[in-house]
Structures are given as C-alpha cells and as structure tokens.
Motif scaffolding. Structure first.
Motif, mmCIF file in Angstrom:
data_model
loop_
_atom_site.group_PDB
_atom_site.id
_atom_site.type_symbol
_atom_site.label_atom_id
_atom_site.label_comp_id
_atom_site.label_asym_id
_atom_site.label_seq_id
_atom_site.Cartn_x
_atom_site.Cartn_y
_atom_site.Cartn_z
ATOM 1 N N LEU A 189 -36.163 -95.394 13.995
ATOM 2 C CA LEU A 189 -37.125 -94.536 14.748
ATOM 3 C C LEU A 189 -36.304 -93.652 15.773
ATOM 4 N N HIS A 190 -36.427 -92.125 15.557
ATOM 5 C CA HIS A 190 -35.802 -91.394 16.588
ATOM 6 C C HIS A 190 -36.982 -90.608 17.446
ATOM 7 N N LEU A 191 -37.327 -91.023 18.507
ATOM 8 C CA LEU A 191 -38.194 -90.653 19.574
ATOM 9 C C LEU A 191 -37.786 -89.120 20.185
ATOM 10 N N ALA A 192 -38.832 -88.221 20.184
ATOM 11 C CA ALA A 192 -38.638 -87.016 20.841
ATOM 12 C C ALA A 192 -37.421 -86.215 20.477
ATOM 13 N N GLY A 219 -31.538 -90.254 7.962
ATOM 14 C CA GLY A 219 -32.150 -91.322 7.427
ATOM 15 C C GLY A 219 -32.656 -92.194 8.687
ATOM 16 N N TRP A 220 -33.176 -91.314 9.634
ATOM 17 C CA TRP A 220 -34.286 -91.723 10.632
ATOM 18 C C TRP A 220 -35.530 -91.166 10.280
ATOM 19 N N ALA A 221 -36.512 -91.955 10.891
ATOM 20 C CA ALA A 221 -37.808 -91.081 11.162
ATOM 21 C C ALA A 221 -37.750 -90.397 12.478
ATOM 22 N N ASN A 222 -37.755 -88.981 12.364
ATOM 23 C CA ASN A 222 -37.578 -88.040 13.458
ATOM 24 C C ASN A 222 -38.984 -87.681 13.849
ATOM 25 N N VAL A 223 -39.242 -88.216 15.291
ATOM 26 C CA VAL A 223 -40.586 -87.946 15.674
ATOM 27 C C VAL A 223 -40.659 -87.097 16.919
ATOM 28 N N ASP A 224 -41.720 -86.387 17.063
ATOM 29 C CA ASP A 224 -41.952 -85.350 18.322
ATOM 30 C C ASP A 224 -43.432 -84.949 18.115
#
Length: 213
Positions: free
Chosen positions: A43-46, A54-59
C-alpha cells in the motif's frame, strides 16, 4: 478550487439534501477502493505523481490508476491484509490527531511482521537551518525564502503543512500506534528489499523510519 461531479450534483439539489450526497459519495468511493485493493498487498499512501508498479497507489485525487481514498478516515481494508505500507511526505499535511489515527490504521492493515515505512520533513533540520541563517538549503526544490524568519515560518505553514515532527515526537506517535519496532533509516536505505530505494524526493534531512508490526 477543484470542481467535482459531486459538486455538480449538489448544485442541482436543495441545500437540505446536499449532506447525504457527501455520505453517499464516500460510501461509493470506499466500495470501489475496497474492490481495487483486494488484489494488492503493498500500500502506497498519498502517492501523488509517484505511482509505483506493483503497489496499490492511493490518494485523494489523481488519474484513473490511482485508488481514491480520504486518508483521514478509516481505511476500507481488512485487518492484516498488507505486507508493506509506504508513506512519503504526507503526515505533516494532516492534524496531529488525524496522523495518529492513520498510523494506527497502518498497523491494523499490516500482516504480522509487516512493515510501514514513513518519511516526513524534520522540524529539527528546519530549525538548524534557521539558526544558522542558511536560506538556500532547499533551493533545489525551488524554495527560496527571503530571510531566516521566512524560512522557518514558510517551512511550518506552506504546502498545507499542519504539524511538522521532530524525531522524538514521531517516534512517540509510532509507538503509540502499537508498532513493535520503530527503527530510523537512511534515505532510500532499508534491510527490507520492498522498501529500499523508494524515496522520490531529494534528501533534506527527512525523518525516515521502518516500523514493524
């Protein structure tokens, strides 16, 4: 001001009906995010513009590839679902109590032994540059304060900063969130392969920690 489809819909309704729109909109966004997050365990936040493969990129906003979430609210993620969480230059943009809740949420969604990596500007470094009268330390980031006083004030208040941490405050916040190990790291350095080499900003004395559940 950003004008969203929610705003357009709200403009068509009487004011008494606009409050449910926000609630329904969040419910819909959380449902979509929950489905999209199921296929990820990192999980990649902001994320901003730094979308990592390969990451869940969230913003909160961004292109379609970004999973839309308000990170001041509970994450729509089951307990112990993520192996790694990464958060660079975000917690300073939300109030202290909201950051405490987010860090606790990060621990909740991590698997046993999972690791959060967090990076944030250093209050100590900002004060050191102010006390030394140096105003060009961040010139490579196109920040050119006019004086040491401007450096200190702008460093604390520009770019939406709400609370800038020193090491002891951040460590206390992370330990209060329940992490078993809170370990300072160098820029782009980590014994965890998934967390090494991730920082996308030039190093300016940031506080960087790997935090193990």
């Amino acid at each position: 001001m950003r004008y969203t489809p929610k705003d357009a819909l709200a403009a068509l309704l009487p004011p008494v009906l606009t409050r449910p729109i926000g609630w329904l909109w969040r419910l819909l966004a959380d449902g979509i995010a929950r489905v999209r997050l199921r296929s990820h365990d990192r999980l990649h936040l902001a994320c901003g513009r730094n979308q990592m493969p390969g990451w869940a990129n969230v913003d909160l906003e961004g292109p379609l590839a970004v999973i839309k979430l308000d990170l001041t609210r509970k994450l729509p993620i089951p307990d112990a679902a993520m192996s790694h969480v990464y958060c660079e230059h975000f917690i300073e943009h939300i109030p202290h109590d909201a950051a405490a809740r987010l860090l606790a949420e990060c621990r909740r969604v991590l698997k046993p032994g999972g690791v959060l990596r967090v990076s944030t500007p250093s209050l100590t470094r900002l004060i050191e540059e102010y006390q030394a009268g140096r105003i060009d330390y961040w010139a490579d980031m196109n920040w050119h304060p006019a004086s040491p006083a401007a450096l200190l004030n702008e460093g604390l208040s520009l770019w939406g900063h709400r609370f800038v941490y020193d090491a002891s405050e951040l460590e206390a916040q992370l330990k209060a969130a329940g992490f078993a190990r809170v370990e300072p790291r160098g820029w782009r350095e980590s014994p965890h392969a998934a967390l090494a080499g991730l920082e996308c900003r030039p190093f300016h004395g940031e506080l960087i920690y790997d935090c193990t559940k």
